[in-house]
Design an enzyme around this catalytic site. Structure first.
Site, PDB file in Angstrom:
ATOM      1  CG  ASP A   1     -12.575  10.320   6.595  1.00 15.13           C
ATOM      2  OD1 ASP A   1     -12.179  11.035   7.543  1.00 15.13           O
ATOM      3  OD2 ASP A   1     -12.467   9.076   6.574  1.00 15.13           O
TER       4      ASP A   1
ATOM      5  NE  ARG B   1     -16.613  17.732  -1.618  1.00 19.37           N
ATOM      6  CZ  ARG B   1     -16.813  17.861  -2.927  1.00 19.37           C
ATOM      7  NH1 ARG B   1     -16.314  18.923  -3.543  1.00 19.37           N
ATOM      8  NH2 ARG B   1     -17.491  16.973  -3.607  1.00 19.37           N
TER       9      ARG B   1
ATOM     10  CD  GLU C   1      -9.118   7.088  -2.626  1.00 25.83           C
ATOM     11  OE1 GLU C   1      -8.949   6.626  -1.490  1.00 25.83           O
ATOM     12  OE2 GLU C   1      -9.965   7.971  -2.881  1.00 25.83           O
TER      13      GLU C   1
ATOM     14  CB  THR D   1      -7.406   3.444   6.509  1.00 27.44           C
ATOM     15  OG1 THR D   1      -7.289   4.867   6.367  1.00 27.44           O
ATOM     16  CG2 THR D   1      -6.201   2.911   7.264  1.00 27.44           C
ATOM     17  CB  ALA D   2      -9.835   5.625   2.118  1.00 28.32           C
ATOM     18  CE1 TYR D   3     -13.343   1.578  -4.277  1.00 28.03           C
ATOM     19  CE2 TYR D   3     -12.900   3.609  -5.457  1.00 28.03           C
ATOM     20  CZ  TYR D   3     -13.463   2.351  -5.404  1.00 28.03           C
ATOM     21  OH  TYR D   3     -14.171   1.877  -6.480  1.00 28.03           O
TER      22      TYR D   3
END
Length: 301
Positions: free
Chosen positions: A77, A82, A153, A193-195
């Site tokens: 991810d 990037r 985010e 679904t990340a941080y």
């Protein structure tokens, strides 16, 4: 006819990843598609590779993706985010093949690499738009400190863990709550679904147009996640007496946020163009990536 080109963005931390990039480059090259390869700090693993070293090498710059058919990401991810920075700037689609761990942003896994390249060669894919957010940071003298954007985010992060960040959350120019916290996360549905998920936020389906706000370890009675309109402006102000903070976008673009500053987040005008190779639903991806237990499911009658 304009020659077709693909920019390959590999995670070069593992030799196996570089070799996978070489496989992709050779398949594309044999099909008459020109190849560019993106390199980061240490270019030696790519420049000295017997296959990849034959192709044009580019550093991380917005010019790297200009004129290509798509950006092909081989990694996890972090590598995808990037690469999305470059792809979005050139308004070209981005396709991720997971060579990392969970790889929630990737479309397919490493064992499907050759099939994915065949689909790219045949132009057998579709493109979806994924919502982004745009960011502006202003100091207490109303001077702009910086601008940026995010696919996943925006994280407002306390820089002094000996104390808390004293922040006020604002939605559409009206205050919601003031609290001490480690930070505040402002996420897109893609980034839910990340941080934001790790901080206790809900999962949002990517088809949903919304902005997710998640206070991070807030010392307050009202510190629940909020799902707000995509047309809203979300702002976080820090007190003049508060700790310094930093605004981090997608984990690597950063803007300092000194005490008394303000960060404003709105829906981005330009989305990320996301390559889809299959018709799996987001529910299926969620179950697969998080290895959720579904034993005993019988399905609709």
């Amino acid at each position: 006819m304009t020659p077709r080109e693909v920019l390959i963005v590999p995670h070069t931390g593992r030799r196996s990843n570089v070799d996978s990039a070489a496989v992709a480059a050779e398949l594309l090259d044999k099909a008459g598609i020109a190849v560019r390869v993106l390199v980061y700090r240490d270019a030696s693993s790519v420049a000295e590779h017997p296959v990849l070293g034959r192709f044009d090498l580019y550093r991380h710059s917005y010019e790297a993706a200009i004129g290509v058919q798509l950006v092909l990401v081989l990694g996890g991810d972090g590598t995808f985010l990037r690469a999305a920075d470059i792809a979005r700037s050139a308004d070209v689609p981005v396709l991720g093949i997971n060579l990392g761990h969970v790889g929630f942003l990737a479309e397919w896994e490493s064992d499907s690499l050759e099939e994915a390249i065949k689909r790219v060669i045949a132009c057998d894919y579709r493109v979806e738009d994924r919502m982004t957010v745009e960011v502006r940071v202003i100091d207490n003298k109303k001077q702009e400190l910086g601008r940026g954007w995010a696919l996943n985010e925006v994280s407002v992060e306390n820089q002094d863990r000996s104390g808390v960040l004293d922040a006020t959350l604002e939605i559409d120019a009206r205050p919601v709550s003031t609290f001490g916290c480690d930070g505040v996360l402002i996420s897109t549905p893609t980034g839910s679904t990340a941080y934001a998920f790790s901080a206790g936020g809900p999962v949002l389906w990517p088809e949903l147009d919304a902005i997710l706000v998640v206070p991070n370890n807030a010392h307050a009675l009202f510190s629940r996640p909020l799902v707000v309109s995509p047309h809203s402006t979300v702002a976080v102000e820090s007190k003049v007496s508060s700790n310094p903070a930093e605004v981090v976008m997608d984990g690597f673009r950063k803007i300092p946020m000194p005490p008394g500053s303000r960060v404003e987040v709105v829906r981005g005008e330009r989305p990320v163009r996301w390559v889809r190779l299959d018709t799996l639903t987001f529910t299926d991806r969620l179950v697969t990536k998080f290895r959720l237990p579904v034993e005993g499911w019988r399905g609709p009658n």
